[in-house]
Design a protein around this motif. Structure first.
Motif, short mmCIF file in Angstrom:
data_model
loop_
_atom_site.label_atom_id
_atom_site.label_comp_id
_atom_site.label_asym_id
_atom_site.label_seq_id
_atom_site.Cartn_x
_atom_site.Cartn_y
_atom_site.Cartn_z
N THR A 4 11.13 0.54 73.25
CA THR A 4 11.09 1.38 72.00
C THR A 4 9.78 1.78 71.41
O THR A 4 9.00 1.22 71.54
CB THR A 4 11.86 0.69 71.00
N VAL A 132 4.30 -9.35 79.45
CA VAL A 132 5.26 -8.37 79.96
C VAL A 132 4.53 -7.10 80.34
O VAL A 132 3.69 -6.60 79.57
CB VAL A 132 6.33 -8.05 78.90
N VAL A 133 4.83 -6.56 81.52
CA VAL A 133 4.24 -5.30 81.97
C VAL A 133 5.37 -4.35 82.34
O VAL A 133 6.24 -4.70 83.14
CB VAL A 133 3.31 -5.51 83.18
N VAL A 134 5.38 -3.15 81.74
CA VAL A 134 6.44 -2.17 81.99
C VAL A 134 5.81 -0.80 82.21
O VAL A 134 4.65 -0.56 81.84
CB VAL A 134 7.45 -2.10 80.83
N ASN A 135 6.56 0.10 82.78
CA ASN A 135 6.12 1.48 82.93
C ASN A 135 5.90 2.12 81.56
O ASN A 135 6.68 1.89 80.63
CB ASN A 135 7.16 2.26 83.73
N ALA A 139 8.54 2.49 78.14
CA ALA A 139 8.23 2.00 76.80
C ALA A 139 8.31 3.13 75.78
O ALA A 139 8.88 2.98 74.69
CB ALA A 139 6.84 1.38 76.79
N LEU A 140 7.74 4.28 76.13
CA LEU A 140 7.77 5.41 75.20
C LEU A 140 9.21 5.87 74.93
O LEU A 140 9.56 6.23 73.80
CB LEU A 140 6.94 6.56 75.75
#
Length: 363
Positions: A4, A132-135, A139-140
């Motif tokens: 989010t 935590v690592v996300v694309n 996330a956007l």
């Protein structure tokens, strides 16, 4: 992973890189605070944006560091956490990073930059309890339902359908594509959003007129596969300009994307102006494809660093006509609103929500 946001700035100049910024909380000073500050980061191919979340909705100490100025993500993290005003906020135990590349497994390699790292090793090195690592576009995407009217600008379409899928596309150093899909809890409760983790920017570019066919031919002399990102990015604007210059038999000036944009917006160069027109048209076609694929009747959102800089030029471009120009589905697409994201750092809210879920799950 369900995922989010808050305000964004792309292609920040190096002179801005170490300028401290804060976003004032809309909550009172008595609002809840985390037991320790949480690190939030949005890593693009050009800039690395960092902040501390000191409580729900409290994003402070925003810094933008050029990726080229650091040998690794670990160096950039260390540089940020070593800043006196950041270090004085307290030890960081929990961190979440949105990064412009696919995140599959432990090893992360950036698509448009040389940084690569092991998530587990980097988390241990930095001393984080939660990492935590996300694309970045996942996330956007999670931020989209929470963007207020002040954080977006509408371009055409009807009213969004509540709880319908949302689409997201954004051009900067590369082309990000994602979507947000509503779901329901096992108890039949309210909708719970889930962000898609895809790489739609690398889908094959499809020309629709003779100009775009010539651009494709030009691009194929350099690339075995011509994706949408090859045109819808900073490097893509430069490629379009070179292709158009050759098409009209003009000498190819080695202009950077920012120069092409400036000359096109000012009316100083007809080829630069047409390059922007092609860019906007292709963006509309790709966004329309995304809307059809997802059934994104909740709206299509446009982020990244390029489109917001085009301002009204984008609004009156061929974007909307190309978005709707899908034959028998034109009326369907005409009802879908499109929004340019104008908030300053929109990914921070997304990574904050993702990190909060991870911490809650561990608890």
């Amino acid at each position: 992973m369900p995922e989010t946001s808050q305000p964004m700035r792309s292609n920040t100049t190096p002179s801005e890189a170490m300028t401290s910024r804060s976003i004032s909380s809309t909550q009172s000073l008595a609002a809840p605070r985390h037991d320790s500050p949480r690190l939030l980061a949005d890593i693009g191919g050009t800039n690395a944006r960092f902040s501390l979340e000191t409580g729900p909705g409290r994003t402070e100490h925003i810094e933008v560091l050029p990726c080229a100025g650091n040998r690794s993500l670990a160096d950039a993290l260390t540089a940020y956490l070593s800043l006196p005003h950041v270090a004085s906020a307290g030890a960081v135990r929990h961190a979440a990073i949105a990064i412009a590349t696919p995140v599959v497994g432990d090893i992360v390699r950036m698509t448009n930059h040389h940084w690569e790292f092991s998530i587990a090793e980097l988390g241990r090195r930095m001393g984080f309890d939660t990492f935590v690592v996300v694309n970045d576009f996942s996330a956007l995407a999670m931020a989209l339902p929470y963007l207020g009217d002040e954080g977006k600008r509408r371009i055409g379409g009807g009213e969004p359908i509540p709880d319908a899928p949302l689409g997201l596309i954004g051009a900067g150093t590369g082309l990000g594509v994602s979507g947000l899909i509503p779901g329901y809890g096992i108890d039949g409760g309210p909708a719970r959003w889930a962000a898609l983790r895809g790489e739609g920017g690398h889908a094959t570019f499809a020309p629709v007129d003779e100009t775009e066919v010539d651009i494709l031919r030009f691009a194929r002399r350099q690339f075995a596969h011509v994706s949408a990102e090859r045109l819808l990015s900073g490097a893509g604007i430069e490629l379009i300009h070179r292709a158009l210059s050759q098409r009209y038999g003009r000498a190819v000036e080695p202009l950077a994307a920012a120069q092409i944009t400036q000359r096109g917006l000012s009316g100083a160069c007809a080829v630069c102006d047409e390059a922007l027109d092609v860019f906007c048209g292709v963006m509309g076609a790709v966004a329309g494809n995304l809307a059809l694929t997802l059934g994104a009747q909740g709206g299509i959102y446009i982020g990244g660093g390029i489109v917001p800089r085009l301002g009204e030029r984008f609004d009156r471009s061929r974007f909307r006509a190309r978005f709707e120009g899908k034959g028998r589905l034109a009326a369907y697409l005409a009802q879908i609103p499109c929004y340019v994201i104008t908030a300053a750092y929109p990914a921070f809210g997304g990574v904050a929500a993702i990190l909060a879920r991870q911490i809650d799950a561990r608890s």
